[in-house]
Design a protein around this motif. Structure first.
Motif, short mmCIF file in Angstrom:
data_model
loop_
_atom_site.label_atom_id
_atom_site.label_comp_id
_atom_site.label_asym_id
_atom_site.label_seq_id
_atom_site.Cartn_x
_atom_site.Cartn_y
_atom_site.Cartn_z
N ALA A 2 -94.33 -29.68 49.40
CA ALA A 2 -94.30 -30.30 48.06
C ALA A 2 -94.09 -29.21 47.03
O ALA A 2 -94.51 -28.07 47.23
CB ALA A 2 -95.61 -31.06 47.78
N GLU A 3 -93.46 -29.58 45.93
CA GLU A 3 -93.24 -28.68 44.79
C GLU A 3 -92.51 -27.40 45.17
O GLU A 3 -92.60 -26.39 44.44
CB GLU A 3 -94.58 -28.33 44.10
N ALA A 4 -91.75 -27.40 46.29
CA ALA A 4 -91.08 -26.18 46.73
C ALA A 4 -90.11 -25.68 45.67
O ALA A 4 -89.94 -24.47 45.48
CB ALA A 4 -90.34 -26.44 48.05
N ASP A 5 -89.48 -26.62 44.96
CA ASP A 5 -88.52 -26.22 43.92
C ASP A 5 -89.22 -25.65 42.68
O ASP A 5 -88.56 -25.14 41.78
CB ASP A 5 -87.67 -27.43 43.51
N GLN A 6 -90.55 -25.75 42.64
CA GLN A 6 -91.30 -25.29 41.47
C GLN A 6 -91.77 -23.84 41.60
O GLN A 6 -92.27 -23.27 40.65
CB GLN A 6 -92.55 -26.18 41.29
N ILE A 7 -91.64 -23.28 42.79
CA ILE A 7 -92.21 -21.94 43.02
C ILE A 7 -91.52 -20.89 42.15
O ILE A 7 -90.30 -20.75 42.18
CB ILE A 7 -92.14 -21.57 44.52
N ILE A 8 -92.31 -20.16 41.37
CA ILE A 8 -91.79 -19.12 40.48
C ILE A 8 -91.70 -17.80 41.22
O ILE A 8 -90.81 -16.99 40.99
CB ILE A 8 -92.72 -18.96 39.25
N HIS A 9 -92.66 -17.57 42.12
CA HIS A 9 -92.70 -16.32 42.87
C HIS A 9 -93.54 -16.54 44.12
O HIS A 9 -94.51 -17.29 44.10
CB HIS A 9 -93.33 -15.22 42.01
N GLU A 10 -93.15 -15.83 45.19
CA GLU A 10 -93.98 -15.85 46.40
C GLU A 10 -94.05 -14.47 47.00
O GLU A 10 -93.05 -13.75 47.09
CB GLU A 10 -93.43 -16.83 47.44
N ASN A 11 -95.26 -14.10 47.41
CA ASN A 11 -95.45 -12.95 48.30
C ASN A 11 -95.90 -13.57 49.62
O ASN A 11 -96.99 -14.15 49.68
CB ASN A 11 -96.52 -12.01 47.73
N PRO A 12 -95.05 -13.51 50.67
CA PRO A 12 -95.32 -14.31 51.88
C PRO A 12 -96.38 -13.72 52.81
O PRO A 12 -96.71 -14.35 53.82
CB PRO A 12 -93.94 -14.34 52.57
N ASP A 13 -96.94 -12.57 52.48
CA ASP A 13 -97.92 -11.95 53.37
C ASP A 13 -99.09 -12.92 53.61
O ASP A 13 -99.70 -13.41 52.66
CB ASP A 13 -98.43 -10.64 52.76
N PRO A 14 -99.42 -13.19 54.89
CA PRO A 14 -100.46 -14.20 55.18
C PRO A 14 -101.85 -13.76 54.71
O PRO A 14 -102.71 -14.62 54.46
CB PRO A 14 -100.42 -14.35 56.70
N CYS A 15 -102.06 -12.44 54.58
CA CYS A 15 -103.38 -11.96 54.16
C CYS A 15 -103.42 -11.64 52.67
O CYS A 15 -104.34 -12.05 51.97
CB CYS A 15 -103.73 -10.72 54.98
N ASP A 16 -102.42 -10.92 52.17
CA ASP A 16 -102.45 -10.45 50.78
C ASP A 16 -101.39 -11.12 49.92
O ASP A 16 -101.06 -10.63 48.83
CB ASP A 16 -102.24 -8.92 50.74
N GLY A 17 -100.86 -12.27 50.39
CA GLY A 17 -99.79 -12.93 49.66
C GLY A 17 -100.26 -14.18 48.94
O GLY A 17 -101.40 -14.64 49.11
N PHE A 18 -99.35 -14.74 48.12
CA PHE A 18 -99.69 -15.91 47.31
C PHE A 18 -98.42 -16.58 46.83
O PHE A 18 -97.32 -16.03 46.94
CB PHE A 18 -100.55 -15.47 46.12
N GLN A 33 -100.30 -7.93 39.48
CA GLN A 33 -99.08 -7.18 39.22
C GLN A 33 -97.84 -8.06 39.34
O GLN A 33 -97.02 -8.16 38.41
CB GLN A 33 -99.01 -6.00 40.21
N GLU A 34 -97.71 -8.72 40.50
CA GLU A 34 -96.50 -9.53 40.75
C GLU A 34 -96.48 -10.78 39.86
O GLU A 34 -95.40 -11.22 39.44
CB GLU A 34 -96.42 -9.92 42.23
N GLY A 35 -97.65 -11.32 39.58
CA GLY A 35 -97.72 -12.50 38.70
C GLY A 35 -97.19 -12.16 37.32
O GLY A 35 -96.37 -12.90 36.75
N LYS A 36 -97.65 -11.04 36.76
CA LYS A 36 -97.18 -10.62 35.43
C LYS A 36 -95.67 -10.38 35.44
O LYS A 36 -94.96 -10.83 34.53
CB LYS A 36 -97.90 -9.34 35.00
N GLU A 37 -95.19 -9.68 36.47
CA GLU A 37 -93.76 -9.37 36.54
C GLU A 37 -92.91 -10.64 36.62
O GLU A 37 -91.89 -10.77 35.95
CB GLU A 37 -93.46 -8.47 37.74
N ALA A 38 -93.36 -11.57 37.47
CA ALA A 38 -92.58 -12.81 37.66
C ALA A 38 -92.54 -13.64 36.38
O ALA A 38 -91.51 -14.22 36.04
CB ALA A 38 -93.19 -13.63 38.81
N ILE A 39 -93.64 -13.66 35.63
CA ILE A 39 -93.68 -14.45 34.39
C ILE A 39 -92.84 -13.78 33.30
O ILE A 39 -92.15 -14.45 32.53
CB ILE A 39 -95.15 -14.68 33.96
N MET A 40 -92.86 -12.45 33.26
CA MET A 40 -92.00 -11.73 32.31
C MET A 40 -90.53 -12.03 32.63
O MET A 40 -89.75 -12.33 31.73
CB MET A 40 -92.27 -10.23 32.42
#
Lengths: 304, 304
Positions: free
Chosen positions: A151-167, A213-220
């Motif tokens: 669901a909402e796959a088209d809404q993703i702004i950024h992904e870090n796919p790491d299963p432990c440290d990703g989001f 870090q990545e959240g700020k960069e992706a939103i900028m």
């Protein structure tokens, strides 16, 4: 305009009997009333009445200062004075909204439940909160649907796919994405074993730093809003127990940014650097409505 | 009360010339004005005037519904109606605050500006913030007037007279004391050597615990509001550098309660118990408007 809206009975505001105040907002200068009037066939009929003072109109400000009917000095200290100013009626409109007849659902929607602050120690968390949270089977399938791109796959702004440290970073559903003033995004972590702030230790620092870090960069990159104009925080308690981080525009007075609920991500990171067990040591304060089950558990334990 | 506060000139509100609207808040129903009046020696003198509509008072609601001077139907659709209601003057007070004479700094404080978050480390505080604060000579005479009973003496709700661990509790001047919804009090400490949160160490725990405990008790006694319904916090940065603690009603969405400015007193106490030097170690985040001198200092230092 007048009675263009249909067959509803006329509403005699001056005959309203006040049953109770459902809610008041001192900040918004608004009040929500449960009233009753005598209906067409003589029976008491419920009404919801909302009164709200109106914002000042720039072109009427000078009138307000000059045409007041009375001005009372309340306090004077050094260069500071406060007054009570009483304006003439035409300069003090109240916006009045009536729902009539009103159903129980209309009334419940505006009924305020009294809230109290709870100061939850780590022992309280282990003995009261955690068993309660585990006994609730609040579904977070919608979170997993996003993480699994169901669901909402088209809404993703950024992904870090790491299963432990990703989001995954997605717009919050409260944001309509039409303007940046109320920008609101959510980072959902991939790992499923972190319920809330209470679970965090230094082990989670790489994950938290990635989000920051990545959240700020992706939103900028996507929205042109710099990191210094983003409020980035966790809620405690969260509304669902899968770790997530809120990103809102700094200028946006979003719900849930007050000190008794929000924890800045930068502060969380610093606290974990100072002490890996910080969130397993420190008491945490949050507000709970008195009719909530968790409040009752704290009451039973003699903790409120 | 009257002119107890000192030698300031009388203020002729009706003769105010409006220079500009510094800021408006449609949500708060407030407006901040830069005005000018002719001073004692004939010269134009700046004044800051704040107008704010007041919250509804429960005991006057029925009067409001019955004694309005005019009621205009605006919209009617099915069970929903909106009206313009015009109350008589005595039911529509406007809280009016005047700072006169006002300095450029008073005016700047309320001029709306773009804000950015600053993350101030202890080194930043020592090298940038502290020298800046010390170079500013913002008068806090009004605080000393209260502590010395030269002003607002009749307003004191509670006092602990100890010069080291004592304080005075007074209503904040933003609160008109007519309703408890927007209850707002301030505890001002007697000692004059503590500027802000940054100065606090475990040495100040007795003072902070007195404020927490006695403040709650005094508010319960005078206003009947229990401690669990009070939000008790410090601001960082504060608006004046003499240590003070805010007490607001939990249900009141007061300005300055958001996570980037407010620090719960209970959290401050716990952090100092964990680590006496917590506030000399931890970076602290706050929002600063881009036109503020302190912001420029952080810019010059390459810290924003």
């Amino acid at each position: 305009d007048g009675d263009g809206g249909g067959a509803a009975a006329p509403f005699p505001l001056a005959e309203l009997r006040l049953r109770r105040v459902l809610r008041e907002s001192a900040r918004d200068k608004a009040v929500f009333l449960h009233g009753e009037v005598t209906g067409p066939s003589g029976e008491g009929t419920d009404a919801l009445v909302i009164l709200e003072k109106t914002p000042f109109q720039e072109e009427k400000l000078l009138d307000l200062l000059k045409k007041h009917t009375k001005l009372e000095l309340q306090m004077h200290n050094d260069i500071y004075r406060t007054y009570h100013l009483y304006p003439p009626p035409e300069l003090s409109e109240i916006k009045t909204t009536v729902v009539y007849p009103a159903t129980e659902k209309h009334l419940q929607k505006y009924l305020r439940q009294e809230a109290h602050l709870i100061r939850e120690t780590w022992e309280d968390y282990k003995n009261i909160t955690l068993p309660f949270v585990q006994s609730q089977s609040f579904s977070i399938q919608w979170v997993y649907n996003i993480l699994e791109k169901k669901a909402e796959a088209d809404q993703i702004i950024h992904e870090n796919p790491d299963p432990c440290d990703g989001f995954v970073l997605v717009p919050d559903f409260k944001w309509n994405q039409n303007q940046l003033d109320d920008l609101y995004l959510i980072a959902l972590v991939h790992r499923r074993d972190v319920k809330s702030l209470r679970d965090l230790t230094a082990e989670h620092l790489p994950l938290l730093r990635n989000i920051l870090q990545e959240g700020k960069e992706a939103i900028m990159k996507r929205f042109g809003v710099p990191g210094s104009q983003l409020r980035i925080y966790l809620h405690y308690h969260p509304s669902y127990y899968h770790l997530h981080v809120h990103f809102t525009a700094l200028g946006y007075d979003a719900p849930g940014i007050s000190v008794e609920r929000a924890h800045l991500l930068t502060d969380v990171i610093d606290n974990l650097v100072l002490d890996s067990m910080y969130y397993q040591k420190r008491a945490l304060t949050f507000a709970l409505q008195a009719d909530k089950m968790l409040f009752k558990r704290f009451q039973e334990a003699g903790r409120v």
